[in-house]
Design a protein around this motif. Sequence first.
Motif, mmCIF file in Angstrom:
data_model
loop_
_atom_site.group_PDB
_atom_site.id
_atom_site.type_symbol
_atom_site.label_atom_id
_atom_site.label_comp_id
_atom_site.label_asym_id
_atom_site.label_seq_id
_atom_site.Cartn_x
_atom_site.Cartn_y
_atom_site.Cartn_z
ATOM 1 N N TYR A 1 -12.589 10.005 7.085
ATOM 2 C CA TYR A 1 -12.855 8.575 7.223
ATOM 3 C C TYR A 1 -14.129 8.267 6.455
ATOM 4 O O TYR A 1 -15.195 8.815 6.755
ATOM 5 C CB TYR A 1 -13.030 8.201 8.709
ATOM 6 C CG TYR A 1 -13.231 6.717 8.933
ATOM 7 C CD1 TYR A 1 -12.172 5.826 8.777
ATOM 8 C CD2 TYR A 1 -14.476 6.194 9.279
ATOM 9 C CE1 TYR A 1 -12.339 4.466 8.966
ATOM 10 C CE2 TYR A 1 -14.655 4.829 9.474
ATOM 11 C CZ TYR A 1 -13.588 3.971 9.317
ATOM 12 O OH TYR A 1 -13.757 2.611 9.495
ATOM 13 N N VAL B 1 -9.955 -1.617 12.039
ATOM 14 C CA VAL B 1 -9.984 -0.463 12.936
ATOM 15 C C VAL B 1 -11.201 -0.584 13.843
ATOM 16 O O VAL B 1 -12.267 -1.021 13.433
ATOM 17 C CB VAL B 1 -9.987 0.890 12.185
ATOM 18 C CG1 VAL B 1 -8.639 1.140 11.534
ATOM 19 C CG2 VAL B 1 -11.096 0.970 11.151
ATOM 20 N N ALA C 1 -5.728 5.307 2.696
ATOM 21 C CA ALA C 1 -5.398 3.941 3.110
ATOM 22 C C ALA C 1 -6.697 3.144 3.237
ATOM 23 O O ALA C 1 -7.775 3.719 3.400
ATOM 24 C CB ALA C 1 -4.672 3.960 4.448
ATOM 25 N N ILE D 1 -7.515 5.100 14.855
ATOM 26 C CA ILE D 1 -6.991 6.044 13.864
ATOM 27 C C ILE D 1 -7.665 7.404 14.033
ATOM 28 O O ILE D 1 -8.742 7.501 14.641
ATOM 29 C CB ILE D 1 -7.184 5.527 12.423
ATOM 30 C CG1 ILE D 1 -8.666 5.196 12.160
ATOM 31 C CG2 ILE D 1 -6.304 4.320 12.143
ATOM 32 C CD1 ILE D 1 -8.966 4.902 10.704
ATOM 33 N N SER E 1 -12.916 2.656 4.391
ATOM 34 C CA SER E 1 -13.087 1.448 5.187
ATOM 35 C C SER E 1 -14.360 0.712 4.780
ATOM 36 O O SER E 1 -15.381 1.336 4.505
ATOM 37 C CB SER E 1 -13.163 1.860 6.665
ATOM 38 O OG SER E 1 -13.160 0.757 7.502
ATOM 39 N N THR F 1 0.856 -1.186 0.000
ATOM 40 C CA THR F 1 0.000 0.000 0.000
ATOM 41 C C THR F 1 0.890 1.234 0.000
ATOM 42 O O THR F 1 1.985 1.209 0.544
ATOM 43 C CB THR F 1 -0.943 0.003 1.215
ATOM 44 O OG1 THR F 1 -1.600 1.255 1.279
ATOM 45 C CG2 THR F 1 -0.202 -0.202 2.523
ATOM 46 N N GLU G 1 -5.724 -4.340 9.021
ATOM 47 C CA GLU G 1 -6.596 -3.283 8.482
ATOM 48 C C GLU G 1 -7.807 -3.042 9.391
ATOM 49 O O GLU G 1 -8.583 -2.119 9.157
ATOM 50 C CB GLU G 1 -7.088 -3.673 7.077
ATOM 51 C CG GLU G 1 -6.011 -3.520 6.018
ATOM 52 C CD GLU G 1 -6.533 -3.753 4.606
ATOM 53 O OE1 GLU G 1 -7.764 -3.863 4.416
ATOM 54 O OE2 GLU G 1 -5.699 -3.839 3.696
ATOM 55 N N VAL H 1 -8.861 7.745 5.011
ATOM 56 C CA VAL H 1 -9.022 6.294 5.129
ATOM 57 C C VAL H 1 -10.378 5.901 4.535
ATOM 58 O O VAL H 1 -11.398 6.532 4.824
ATOM 59 C CB VAL H 1 -8.946 5.838 6.609
ATOM 60 C CG1 VAL H 1 -9.291 4.352 6.736
ATOM 61 C CG2 VAL H 1 -7.553 6.101 7.185
ATOM 62 N N ALA I 1 -9.099 0.295 5.207
ATOM 63 C CA ALA I 1 -9.332 -0.274 6.536
ATOM 64 C C ALA I 1 -10.593 -1.127 6.456
ATOM 65 O O ALA I 1 -11.243 -1.206 5.413
ATOM 66 C CB ALA I 1 -9.503 0.838 7.559
ATOM 67 N N ALA J 1 -2.173 7.636 7.716
ATOM 68 C CA ALA J 1 -2.989 8.139 6.610
ATOM 69 C C ALA J 1 -3.836 9.342 7.013
ATOM 70 O O ALA J 1 -4.413 9.372 8.089
ATOM 71 C CB ALA J 1 -3.904 7.028 6.107
ATOM 72 N N LEU K 1 -1.744 2.807 7.158
ATOM 73 C CA LEU K 1 -3.017 3.162 7.800
ATOM 74 C C LEU K 1 -2.840 4.142 8.959
ATOM 75 O O LEU K 1 -3.562 5.134 9.066
ATOM 76 C CB LEU K 1 -3.691 1.868 8.270
ATOM 77 C CG LEU K 1 -5.052 1.960 8.922
ATOM 78 C CD1 LEU K 1 -6.043 2.703 8.050
ATOM 79 C CD2 LEU K 1 -5.579 0.566 9.226
#
Lengths: 247, 320
Positions: free
Chosen positions: B260, B248, B229, B255, B205, B193, B246, B203, B231, B200, B197
């Motif tokens: 997000y 979270v 990134a 994070i 996800s 990647t 990955e 993110v 997640a 980042a 993460l």
Amino acid sequence: MKILVCISKTPDTTAKIAFTDNNTKFDTAGVQWIINPNDEYYALVRAIELKEADASTVIHLINVGGPDADAIIRKALALGGDEAIRVNADNPDSFGIATQIAQVAKEGGFDLIFLGKETIDYNGSAVGGMVAELLDLPYVSLATRFELNGTTATITREIEGGEEVNEVSLPVVVSCNKGMAEQRIPNMRGIMAARTKPLKVVEPAAAEALTVTETFSLPPAKAGVKLIDPDNVQELVRLLHEEAKVI
Amino acid sequence: MSVLIFIDINEEGQVKKTSLEVLTYGSKLAQQLGTDAEGVALAPAKEDLAALGKYGIKKVYQVSNGALAHFDAQVYTKALAQVVEQAGATVVVFSNNTDGKALAPRLSVRLKAGLASGATALPETSGDFIVKKSVFSGKAFANIKITTPVKIISLNPNSFSIEAGEGTAEVVPATVTVDAPKIKVTSVQKQKTDVPLAEAERVVSGGRGMKGPENWGILEDLAKALDAALACSRPVADAHWRPHNEHVGQTGGTIAPNLYVAVGISGAIQHLAGVNRSKVIVVINKDPDAPFFKAADYGIVGDLFEVVPKFTEAVKQLKG
């Protein structure tokens, strides 16, 4: 093989977070207490797996806390711990907790000391490193895999953007992360057996506090979600670019 | 008296992004205390450490010692303690990243210095030395008073903006005496990647709503468009759709990116506990009652398999 697993008592994940006494104390009213999930799912269960692979292994549990921690200690015994020590010290800082654990560990001659990567209340990630330093032992933090070959451990730990494999001779202190093991549920046999397993209470060694929690506060409330029509995703991108300025 | 900042260097010899945050933070703190900010690099660096002066530090202690070639918290602590003494530092600052979490507590014990880990802001220093830190998995803050003469702070990643100006730091060789490491690093595996993460700023996800690992391509496309990134939620990691690093959430990674984007994630409280420090949250879910919408800043109620590709295209259009 003697393993010491450090377990903390934390509020259940769904507990309402509120404070009393002018925001100086956590409001425990109606709070369900649990074993800190990182201690339980990863540290304790991996220790149990090691015991299953080598029946001579003995799992000792340690908690630093008041009598109200006994219920979660019994649950840890029901899951597979063999015996437990509670150091009767309520609410010291990380250094105080680590000092008590190190004191017990010094006398116990453990091959492995396991604990979760952090507690879900104070999120300190500090006790493992402190215990290791107090005992002058190697410390592998954020471990995602742990394999044992005689007295040598192969431990995978999380690093930024990947993982690193470490090899170390026992004894070692390990903070355990997701990947080490899968959560287990205690069975009735374990619950019954836990009632008679030894839970020894000892008084704390002298330890000074290096920090003091003065007050708590809550983050400001969110303004509320701005809903965007799924047929107008361009509007979301415009808002993220012009309003939120994150893309 | 100075503020000493631990410069974390990765296996490739590059200064980690989180170190740039703590360099800025430590420099601001030194200004606040009326003293100098200095850095310390223990691992071999391929970058010009003098250039870190643009983040406000005056000096970098560069330690060269074969025992420090790979990170070992025990050896690094002994080395750092010697540099703290040489520098006469009264505050030591780390990132609360993977290395900081191993190192700061050990140094705290060695120096009998109070540690506030997971700081989210500059401390109050007008009276007592009080550090605001994140607690209860981001659901609250605590104000921690450090009562010892030497103080240690570890700063949560993405809690402080990097500021670069002008300036060059003096690079000073420092000598330490340490034992050989007891931990042997046998391999390092990096994910394929571009953006780690933990570091980042954005993110993307996915959750169970993605229906299977074979559908992750649309999220990878979105992440690529956003320079984000990837997640995932816990059920996804548990089902082995995605690697556990990955994951979270409360029992996975915590994070705090600027953006997000949660796709097909209902927003269980355990998941929120890992991401609720994100500055802006976007939720895409077909269930209008998904609890995640309560924590979101922007939301789209719709079929993710239709919305996500449109989102990716719109981002690409914006970027031209």
